[in-house]
Design a protein around this motif. Structure first.
Motif, short mmCIF file in Angstrom:
data_model
loop_
_atom_site.label_atom_id
_atom_site.label_comp_id
_atom_site.label_asym_id
_atom_site.label_seq_id
_atom_site.Cartn_x
_atom_site.Cartn_y
_atom_site.Cartn_z
N VAL A 261 0.84 -1.20 0.00
CA VAL A 261 0.00 0.00 0.00
C VAL A 261 0.87 1.25 0.00
CG1 VAL A 261 -1.73 1.28 1.30
CG2 VAL A 261 -1.89 -1.20 1.13
N ALA A 262 1.91 1.27 0.84
CA ALA A 262 2.79 2.43 0.91
C ALA A 262 3.51 2.67 -0.41
CB ALA A 262 3.81 2.25 2.04
N VAL A 266 3.26 6.07 -2.58
CA VAL A 266 4.46 6.85 -2.91
C VAL A 266 4.62 6.99 -4.42
CG1 VAL A 266 6.98 6.84 -2.79
CG2 VAL A 266 5.65 6.28 -0.77
N GLU A 267 4.40 5.93 -5.16
CA GLU A 267 4.54 6.00 -6.61
C GLU A 267 3.52 6.96 -7.22
OE1 GLU A 267 4.23 2.01 -7.92
OE2 GLU A 267 6.35 1.53 -7.54
N GLN A 268 2.30 6.93 -6.73
CA GLN A 268 1.31 7.86 -7.27
C GLN A 268 1.64 9.30 -6.93
OE1 GLN A 268 -2.73 6.86 -6.35
NE2 GLN A 268 -2.62 4.80 -7.21
N LEU A 269 2.16 9.54 -5.72
CA LEU A 269 2.51 10.90 -5.34
C LEU A 269 3.76 11.39 -6.06
CD1 LEU A 269 1.82 10.73 -1.50
CD2 LEU A 269 0.43 11.86 -3.23
N LEU A 270 4.68 10.47 -6.37
CA LEU A 270 5.93 10.87 -7.01
C LEU A 270 5.82 10.98 -8.52
CD1 LEU A 270 8.72 8.88 -5.12
CD2 LEU A 270 8.29 11.31 -5.04
N TYR A 271 5.21 9.99 -9.12
CA TYR A 271 5.28 9.87 -10.57
C TYR A 271 4.06 10.40 -11.30
CZ TYR A 271 9.18 6.84 -9.44
OH TYR A 271 10.36 6.35 -8.95
N ALA A 523 -7.77 2.12 -7.61
CA ALA A 523 -8.08 2.11 -6.18
C ALA A 523 -7.08 1.24 -5.44
CB ALA A 523 -9.50 1.60 -5.94
N ILE A 524 -6.75 1.65 -4.22
CA ILE A 524 -5.79 0.93 -3.40
C ILE A 524 -6.52 0.31 -2.22
CG2 ILE A 524 -3.68 1.13 -2.01
CD1 ILE A 524 -2.91 3.51 -3.70
N ARG A 525 -6.44 -1.00 -2.09
CA ARG A 525 -7.06 -1.70 -0.95
C ARG A 525 -6.17 -1.49 0.27
NH1 ARG A 525 -10.62 -6.09 -0.66
NH2 ARG A 525 -10.45 -6.40 -2.91
N ALA A 526 -6.65 -0.72 1.22
CA ALA A 526 -5.84 -0.35 2.37
C ALA A 526 -6.18 -1.13 3.63
CB ALA A 526 -5.97 1.15 2.66
N GLY A 527 -7.33 -1.77 3.70
CA GLY A 527 -7.70 -2.49 4.92
C GLY A 527 -7.98 -1.54 6.06
N THR A 528 -7.78 -2.02 7.27
CA THR A 528 -7.96 -1.20 8.47
C THR A 528 -6.61 -0.97 9.12
OG1 THR A 528 -8.33 -3.11 9.91
CG2 THR A 528 -10.25 -2.19 8.79
N GLU A 529 -6.61 -0.18 10.20
CA GLU A 529 -5.35 0.11 10.88
C GLU A 529 -4.73 -1.14 11.48
OE1 GLU A 529 -5.94 3.18 13.68
OE2 GLU A 529 -6.45 4.71 12.20
#
Length: 536
Positions: A261-262, A266-271, A523-529
């Motif tokens: 997920v991270a 990061v790739e979406q925010l960077l690239y 969409a990114i499957r992030a789950g819960t904390e």
């Protein structure tokens, strides 16, 4: 001799085939024992099958999945009753089966850093309507997609549950089954995975941990990368992030689900930052005009004494004609101008120059780009002033020198709003030599414009505020006569000088890549904390 070799090869092949058949039979017996709950016997059968057929990795993975549970149960199991009259059965050491040549090979392979295992299942979409206990649900669902499952040692089958799902792929079905049974899976191979009860302790012990290194693109500033990783760290509640500013790397270390997920964040925010090219055209125009009109005449005269007293000689001062008055020893003369000294003049000179500079700069959203068209000129900023004629050797330090950027310096920062509009922050500076100096230090002419403009892609922005004008007039001639109206030009010379300089900038931005607001990002499957998504 040849016949013997053929016979040996045939016997060896038959033995290998027989070993493979025997291993397959033991594996089936182990599966039956595992379903009956006899973990120790199932582990031993799996291990024997792996020893007979070391090329089949499934046997080894099955034995390793049950090894810990089998070891714990073997220590507390009662000793079996000895058959009457027979020798005691040989005790099997489970470690002998996993530390043999084949076991050591698998252990060495397991120590090598490899990417996380991904399941390879049937792409068919299935529909389920099942009512079984937890283990039964897992076994039936995984079998439908051509997968196999093993369970953690203390995994409880629980009470029967109903599981319904229509037209589901294997990933969606397994994720739904994880939520229904409060479990998570750990892929062991492309076809086999381990099912573990979802608790914090199990997550910490069973979930695999990986390290991922992401390169930072050159246009992205390190400060922005640090802020971005801080936002991702807070969103995922993970502290194992590290930014290597020297090699421009982002290092992520955590459980596989969180790292995936991270990494996607990061790739979406960077690239996915939009890229922009800006076409720059700089037009410089300089005009110079000099006008001289009037008369050139002598503006002074001479009074000469011709009396000859005391044997004096008159000073003529270049005059050839005199107007005399007096007589004898009181004879004086006033010099009369020669018509050759009177000239009417009218001269004019004009000069005009234009320079066109074209260039292209490329940047990303929010990143400043710089364009310099000109040269670096050395300028002396100081000098040593002192006595250098004294006795002995006098040291004269070298003068300090700085390099100034002469020409056009342009700084642009684009802010992309959408696929149609952009805002440009403009910082333009025009620096030239004036031709004057103070204490042998040249004087620079510096004009600067700062502003912000919003326009559409493909449109031109015009910056024309870098202008300079200079005008000078001078009059020289006979006092009184040169200032007379209308006829004053006949007794004077008049000089007029005009200088104009102008710099015009044309800027046209072009969008190279769409901003994130215009993209259909996955969409990114992030789950819960507490329950991050499982890597499949």
């Amino acid at each position: 001799m040849g016949v013997s070799r053929v016979a040996v090869c045939l016997l060896l092949g038959a033995w290998l085939l027989g070993g493979a058949d025997r291993a397959s039979e033991l594996y089936k017996q182990g599966r039956a024992a595992e379903r009956e709950g006899d973990v120790v016997r199932a582990y031993l059968l799996y291990a024997q099958a792996a020893a007979l057929d070391p090329d089949n990795r499934m046997y080894w993975l099955r034995s390793q999945a049950l090894r810990t549970q089998a070891t714990l149960k073997a220590k507390i199991a009662p000793e079996p009753a000895l058959p009457s009259g027979g020798p005691p059965p040989a005790k099997l050491d489970p470690d002998l089966l996993v530390t043999g040549p084949e076991g050591r090979q698998f252990l060495e392979e397991s120590r090598q850093p490899l990417p996380p295992v991904e399941l390879v299942a049937s792409p068919a979409r299935k529909t389920f309507d099942i009512r079984k206990n937890l283990k039964g649900l897992w076994e039936e669902v995984t079998a439908a997609y051509g997968l196999d499952v093993v369970f953690d040692g203390d995994y409880d089958a629980g009470q029967p549950l109903r599981f319904r799902m229509e037209d589901a792929g294997y990933r969606d079905a397994l994720h739904a089954l994880e939520a229904v049974t409060s479990s998570f899976i750990v892929p062991l191979s492309e076809r086999l995975f381990l099912v573990v009860k979802d608790t914090q302790a199990k997550r910490r012990d069973a979930a695999p941990t990986v390290t991922v290194v992401l390169p930072v693109p050159e246009p992205v500033a390190l400060q922005e990368v640090t802020e971005m990783t801080q936002a991702v760290r807070q969103a995922l509640d993970s502290q194992k992030f590290f930014v290597d500013s020297q090699r421009r790397l982002v290092v992520l270390r955590d459980q596989v689900g969180k790292v995936q997920v991270a990494r996607r964040l990061v790739e979406q925010l960077l690239y996915h930052r939009p890229e922009v090219t800006i076409e720059v055209e700089a037009l410089t125009a300089a005009k110079h005009r000099t006008l001289t009109i009037g008369a050139i005449m002598q503006t002074s005269t001479l009074i000469a004494y011709f009396g000859g007293a005391f044997f004096s000689k008159p000073s003529l001062g270049g005059f050839t004609k005199f107007l005399t008055f007096g007589g004898g020893k009181t004879l004086f003369g006033i010099g009369i101008l020669d018509p050759a000294f009177y000239q009417l003049i009218a001269t004019e000179s004009k000069s005009e120059g234009r320079t066109l500079i074209r260039g292209t700069v490329r940047s990303v959203d929010g990143q400043q780009a710089t364009l310099l068209v000109g040269e670096r000129y050395p300028i002396q900023t100081g000098a040593y002033i002192g006595d250098v004629t004294g006795p002995g050797k006098v040291y004269t330090p070298p003068p300090p020198i700085t390099f100034e950027d002469l020409g056009v310096s342009l700084k642009l920062k684009p802010r992309v709003h959408n696929a149609r509009e952009v805002t440009l922050e403009i910082d333009a500076e025009f620096k030239l030599l004036t031709g004057q100096s103070v204490n042998d230090i040249p004087v620079l002419s510096n004009r600067k414009v700062q502003g912000t403009v919003r326009l559409k892609f493909g449109e031109y922005a015009v910056v024309s505020g870098l202008m300079g004008a200079q005008e000078a007039r001078s009059i020289s001639g006979l006092a009184g006569l040169s200032t007379l109206p209308h006829i004053g030009a006949l007794f004077s010379k008049r000089d007029s000088t005009k200088e104009n300089q102008e710099l015009m900038l044309l800027l046209r931005p072009t969008l190279l890549s769409l901003p994130p607001s215009e993209l259909a990002l996955p969409a990114i499957r992030a789950g819960t904390e507490t329950r991050p998504p499982t890597a499949m």
